[in-house]
Design an enzyme around this catalytic site. Structure first.
Site, PDB file in Angstrom:
ATOM      1  N   GLY A 198       0.828  -1.203   0.000  1.00 26.19           N
ATOM      2  CA  GLY A 198       0.000   0.000   0.000  1.00 26.19           C
ATOM      3  C   GLY A 198       0.861   1.251   0.000  1.00 26.19           C
ATOM      4  N   CYS A 199       0.265   2.350  -0.421  1.00 25.82           N
ATOM      5  CA  CYS A 199       1.034   3.590  -0.528  1.00 25.82           C
ATOM      6  C   CYS A 199       1.459   4.087   0.850  1.00 25.82           C
ATOM      7  CB  CYS A 199       0.225   4.655  -1.266  1.00 25.82           C
ATOM      8  SG  CYS A 199      -1.463   4.887  -0.668  1.00 25.82           S
ATOM      9  N   TYR A 200       0.542   4.055   1.810  1.00 31.28           N
ATOM     10  CA  TYR A 200       0.900   4.510   3.159  1.00 31.28           C
ATOM     11  C   TYR A 200       1.950   3.596   3.804  1.00 31.28           C
ATOM     12  CZ  TYR A 200      -3.110   7.793   3.377  1.00 31.28           C
ATOM     13  OH  TYR A 200      -3.999   8.811   3.177  1.00 31.28           O
TER      14      TYR A 200
END
Lengths: 346, 346, 346, 346
Positions: free
Chosen positions: A145-147
């Site tokens: 995921g980006c986070y």
């Protein structure tokens, strides 16, 4: 070498970003792209910024004969598509969340019943800075995921060296493209513009991903992570501000401690092509369109806390760029191939 | 009643905002405005949004015969102007930082030698929700900083009730107008737009203000505050995300604890006209142009931490609006007079 | 005097802006608001920026006993609601387009079959600067479109004095809120941000409105108007740049011609409370949240063309503010009542 | 082939964009960069987005032994630097305005006394779509202004075919980076954001450039151009909306005329690598970071006028990208080399 690649769901932001980046990859031939509502249209007419990329958008089941398939579908649908492509002997990079969590109960707590739990064991969490060797051998990559990408790259050196308490706060600020291309009041320009808000306060799906990987690095601790994402009025970029507490005297609240902290990060990331320990606080704009992550550790000498700030482009290192970095590793291509463009600044 | 008011340095953002708000205040007559570079011009020609506000901009020493003077000068120059106005028997609201810190050494650590230390004792820190009674009697108000306003209103109920550890993290996201009207690369549109960054990582001047006031509320603790401001691409608004840890079983990590937390805030702020405990996470845009502060406390039930999110307009509750709220209190006017406008949304 | 008012469809941008502005109108009591999907909710919970505006949102047919009803519904539905309210003896201001075009065939060319053509004759086009006297007597006001308001206020002086050729180009730049609160890819933050485009190139519905009113002012000419709206990345504001050619020697391409042009505008608008002929080129931000229109006529001395630039807030003078200005006229209240707030700048 | 290149004034937006693009040019070696205030610093420390571009920033007079020098200095200083580099046997692309106007009186009307008028005759106006053959032979290229590039590419087909009256209106909307990196109130984020305004209403320096080149294409007409630039709240991109009137029956106000218009543009630009006649109205965001110009001609069938909309990135096709396209032509490299990246969308 020419790797034949296909993109599943090219019409979302991660999908179109894959197409953009792959165009400058000398070792890949993009042979097919799929998109549900746009099937039948030409890619460069549907998405005019992909000028003269003369590919028809096809249905998903028409995707055949690729060496690698990237799935940019929403979760659940993505798992089904990935399994289908594995059945066609493709190697697969799943940009959705379906194969990121090793534990099926954990997945089902945050998502829905898993559509293909038997593939969880072989899937590799595709953060090259943590799992490069496994990625090289993998058939199925769960692209992070980006986070979590920003959070984990900020935390890894301290966790690896067992230098911090297992209490972690990650306060992240994301551009709106992280919410995808689907419509909602939240992403309506008139309401997202000139506005900032926190969301996911009762728990965001990227939290278990962060926790899982911290546990992978140091299973001796029980990691208690508070993760607060915020929506800010820009299109691309995630800045994560991470707060931790050192465990012992090795990182004291002093100029010496501050220097040791910095040295730790510089050493840890010295050989990484896509992580840079910066001399000035990171700016998301300095990573826009590039696969770079900026990392900046700093000692709060008044309280003894450590703050780590990281910046990346959520659609590149946080999605499509990292997927291509993973593909490069899987196929033995140079890890940076296709990913050497600089950020667009200003 | 008609209070005769003057604005010192009307050409900065706080100054022009004072002029805007005072226009709709039925009990105030704005009789003079000063501005260094613009002296000699008409206010409504220099600032066309202040349509038909036919006042000449004068030099500072021409400001006489006012009941109240608002100083929106930079610090140091502001102290000098405030002292001069006190000498002319005006009551003064200083929007700059010069009289906020009671301790002169602390002030001089963060700023420069204090130009008027003998006035520190009588100055009142003008956060009405904490010091309403003293404000009513004050001759000299130190209007709080924009960040401390959001931080303190988020923390006060828990600190008052001695419910948290003295370790506090305040992660704030501010619009660019907080940096004022002066020019710099940081506020250049092309570089601030589509960008987010942390700043003040080695210590921001609003930190000692937060710490001082926490100590005022509960002097029994040694408060260790980490404060990280961020610049985000919007003009107005501050969102502060505050992380604390409860001390004992009174706020357990459970639905009951969460409810008690919420009840505490609702009770504490029930009578406050400019603090609202919201049912949904705050959005800065919902406060834009208004004097309202939104406060949202939430229990992170996985870790037991408490998160409080606050939102306000840095130029209104964070500057000019709060100054007028203070003036209302000082002169016995209704506290909300002139401040009842709603936010501009969208 | 207290006018009892109701707002139909308070949940759209024009509707919520009506509620915001009416709150500071001393002669109006807002007694009911309707909203389809939100019926049953409290207004201040559904729209937190309308703090403590404790009205329940009701169904449309529950709106009774009002002196004036504002309809902020989409066209067609709006006509039906307006007729219903007229039947309940309310006076009506329709913010939608249904009663703007006098000619039913023209309406049906641009919209759909008219739901209430028999009311077209009595409806008054509510641009006070053109039709003040008729507005005072009207039962049903067709509130002008946002673009026509800026175009007509820019053109009226020259058309009135028969000084220009009947060939007019209006190039307008609008903030995204003009597209309303409905969702579409066009208003998705990630695609509207950092983007500008022209739309309606084959004809925009506000064109016949502009042409009709130019013909009202000077029916001796056959007006040929090219109108090009553009979407720009901001929330509020319309800037219109208007290009015309003078007919004869009265406005020559010389400094004298330029001065005569400026004098013409200053005289024409001298008594208008909501039109200001500015000394510097208009900026939409200087009108944000206010009912002001800025007008700036300039002679292009190289070509002899005249350029008029106008700026306004599309949700205020372009919608809700103008509707309240119309209401004031209809009920004999001071025309500026409730509308004296300054713009929010910066 | 390896062209040795130098950039003069790398610290401005055009200069840093040259560095970004040249990195992906396989036939160029960037051997030196200059920058006044930053001389002595490392390029990648001064501009962190140019990651690991390990060049020291040097003084201008240290720039030697280059095959080509790009000057991104302000006008006047740029002419002086260009002449110096020609004296060192480099070929030169001047991104500033000094050599664009062939007529020295015209130049001096808009700028200041020309620092090197004797070079005006040999300088070639570097718009490849108009002057490709001359560019190939040139020693000194005057890289076009950002606005003229969009205006001329929109007008060229109609002018070439003598299909329009010599009365032209160009209404352009530019992102803020067009104003450069220098500081001013106009580019202060808090004032440029949520704002749009026209400027240069008494004449903009890009006007004579447009007029000169129209006259180059068709000297039989006396071109009367009105050009109005606007500043809009985004960083990159220019959209130009161009209004013209056809001269005779060859482009009638009918579907046939509309089709002929479109065919004309498609034929004219069929072989151009960096001009695309789009099927939908141009969006600047679809060109962001790329060297592409989108062109969209449309017939306003109600009035018979023709509207042409063009979109480009002011820093790429409007500056650095076009400069590199010119360099490619000068050195016999493939015209698209280094310029094949797609736009960053969203």
């Amino acid at each position: 070498m020419s790797i034949k690649a296909g993109i599943i769901n090219v019409t979302g932001y991660a999908g179109m970003e894959l197409a953009r980046i792959l165009r400058s990859h000398s070792g890949v031939e993009l042979i097919a792209v799929t998109g549900r509502s746009a099937a039948g249209e030409q890619l460069d007419e549907y998405l005019p910024h992909l000028d003269r990329m003369g590919l028809p958008i096809v249905e998903q089941d028409e995707l055949d004969d690729v060496d690698v398939a990237f799935s940019a579908l929403p979760h659940k649908a993505s798992a089904e598509a990935c399994v289908a492509m594995l059945g066609k002997n493709a190697r697969v990079v799943d940009i959705a969340a379906d194969f990121r969590l090793h534990n099926v109960e954990e997945y089902e707590t945050w998502y829905q019943p898993h559509p293909a739990p038997s593939f969880l064991e072989e899937a590799v969490y595709g953060l090259p800075e943590l799992h490069r060797d496994q990625i090289k051998e993998a058939r199925l990559i769960a692209n992070p995921g980006c986070y979590p990408t920003g959070a984990l790259l900020g935390l890894a050196p301290l966790v690896k060296e067992k230098l911090i308490e297992p209490n972690v706060i990650v306060d992240s600020k994301s551009g709106v493209s992280g919410a995808g291309r689907s419509l909602s009041q939240t992403v309506h320009f008139s309401e997202a513009n000139e506005n900032v808000s926190a969301y996911g306060l009762s728990g965001h799906r990227h939290l278990p991903e962060i926790t899982q990987e911290l546990h992978e690095i140091d299973p001796s601790q029980k990691w208690a992570v508070t993760f607060t994402p915020h929506l800010i009025p820009m299109t691309r970029g995630i800045l994560s501000t991470i707060y931790v507490t050192p465990v012992d005297g090795r990182l004291p609240a002093s100029p010496e401690g501050a220097q040791r902290l910095r040295d730790l990060y510089e050493d840890y990331y010295a050989a990484e092509p896509f992580v840079r320990v910066t001399k000035t606080p990171p700016q998301t704009k300095q990573t826009s369109g590039s696969n770079m992550t900026q990392v900046y550790p700093v000692m709060d000498q008044r309280t003894g806390r450590i703050i780590i700030v990281t910046a990346l482009d959520n659609l590149v290192k946080g999605a499509a760029g990292q997927a291509i970095q993973n593909m490069n590793l899987m196929f033995g291509a140079p890890e940076t191939e296709g990913l050497e463009e600089f950020a667009l600044f200003p």
